[in-house]
Design an enzyme around this catalytic site. Structure first.
Site, PDB file in Angstrom:
ATOM      1  N   ARG A  97      -9.365 -20.002 -34.448  1.00  0.00           N
ATOM      2  CA  ARG A  97      -9.092 -21.327 -33.899  1.00  0.00           C
ATOM      3  C   ARG A  97      -7.707 -21.426 -33.296  1.00  0.00           C
ATOM      4  O   ARG A  97      -7.529 -22.012 -32.217  1.00  0.00           O
ATOM      5  CB  ARG A  97      -9.292 -22.384 -34.993  1.00  0.00           C
ATOM      6  N   LYS A 132       6.940 -34.249 -18.357  1.00  0.00           N
ATOM      7  CA  LYS A 132       5.953 -34.915 -19.220  1.00  0.00           C
ATOM      8  C   LYS A 132       5.088 -33.855 -19.902  1.00  0.00           C
ATOM      9  O   LYS A 132       3.921 -33.658 -19.578  1.00  0.00           O
ATOM     10  CB  LYS A 132       5.107 -35.885 -18.397  1.00  0.00           C
ATOM     11  N   ASP A 219       9.424 -42.410  -4.433  1.00  0.00           N
ATOM     12  CA  ASP A 219       8.636 -42.821  -5.596  1.00  0.00           C
ATOM     13  C   ASP A 219       7.708 -43.982  -5.278  1.00  0.00           C
ATOM     14  O   ASP A 219       8.148 -45.045  -4.827  1.00  0.00           O
ATOM     15  CB  ASP A 219       9.579 -43.206  -6.745  1.00  0.00           C
TER      16      ASP A 219
END
Length: 281
Positions: A97, A132, A219
């Protein structure tokens, strides 16, 4: 950027999962059982993180034989094998896993990045990542962006000046304007760093151009304003578009003539891809 990782990252991930012991495996699988397994792509994807998976298996047992059949950055089809593991079955089951978690997550970032890169092909625009990122995984996720054909923006707060709206708010009364004052101070204190300025309006873009910014971050501008800003800046600085970027909009944004498009979703919203570990009978 090569895949450099602290081995302690692997050890911590295993410790988190194994704890005091893999109870199920210890209870059900004989100590002398051996197995052959293959890590397989269950969907088309861009591979990333195989060295981490190998490190996980080696950390659990030095007696495992590992044979990769793909490489990071490679596009693979559904059903293609990525890594063959042979040896003690207990070790394989215990490591499974954690190894898959690394590869599924990083391949997800690489695969999503590749889709954005493909969407802007031929325009000249490059796809950038952002900060981020998952805490503690930044270098891994930025490496995954590279595997998908994207370009890394700054790694952290230390390697580029990025003057944003909140920085400018603190300098709003500085003459002749906040942007000029911020760029001047940045150049004086960190002369070797690239200076980027965020502009929300064409007026701010012009002020950043006149202040001598290296990069101007446009932006949340409309495509019409992006085109106007590119004409206004006229090659005196690199241009970066940000905000409202997704796979539906990115092509039109790229066609405005910007040099870069930053996409936070590459790292904060990339879905893990489907990869499995199949035991061979």
């Amino acid at each position: 950027m090569p895949l450099n990782f602290d081995p302690q990252l692997v050890r911590n991930a295993l410790a988190e999962d194994i704890g005091s012991g893999d109870a199920t495996t210890l209870a059900t699988v004989p100590a002398d059982a051996v197995a052959t397994t293959i890590m397989v792509a269950r969907e088309p994807l861009v591979v990333c993180g195989l060295p981490l998976a190998e490190a996980v298996f080696r950390e659990v047992s030095a007696n495992l034989n590992l044979a990769p059949s793909a490489a990071d950055g490679q596009c693979v089809a559904k059903g293609q094998g990525l890594l063959k593991i042979q040896g003690p079955a207990r070790a394989i089951l215990t490591a499974e896993r954690v190894a898959l978690n690394f590869v599924q997550r990083l391949s997800g970032v690489a695969t999503l990045t590749a889709r954005f890169v493909e969407a802007v092909a031929g325009t000249g625009a490059q796809i950038l990542d952002t900060r981020k990122t998952t805490p503690g995984w930044r270098l891994l996720e930025k490496y995954a962006v590279q595997c998908g054909g994207g370009v890394n923006h700054r790694i952290g707060l230390f390697d580029r000046i990025l003057i944003k709206d909140n920085h400018l708010a603190a300098l709003r009364d500085e003459p002749p304007n906040a942007i000029e004052a911020a760029v001047r101070r940045a150049r004086a204190q960190f002369p070797r760093l690239t200076v980027e300025v965020e502009a929300d309006t064409l007026q701010q873009a012009d002020q950043a151009r006149q202040a001598g910014a290296d990069v101007i971050l446009l932006d949340n501008m409309s495509n019409q304003d992006l085109r106007a800003a590119v004409r206004l800046i006229d090659g005196r600085a690199k241009t970066e578009a940000s905000g409202g970027v997704n796979l539906t909009t990115v092509r039109a944004i790229a066609e405005t003539g910007v040099d870069f498009i930053s996409v936070g979703a590459l790292t904060h919203s990339a879905p893990a891809v489907d990869i499995a570990l199949d035991f061979q009978t």
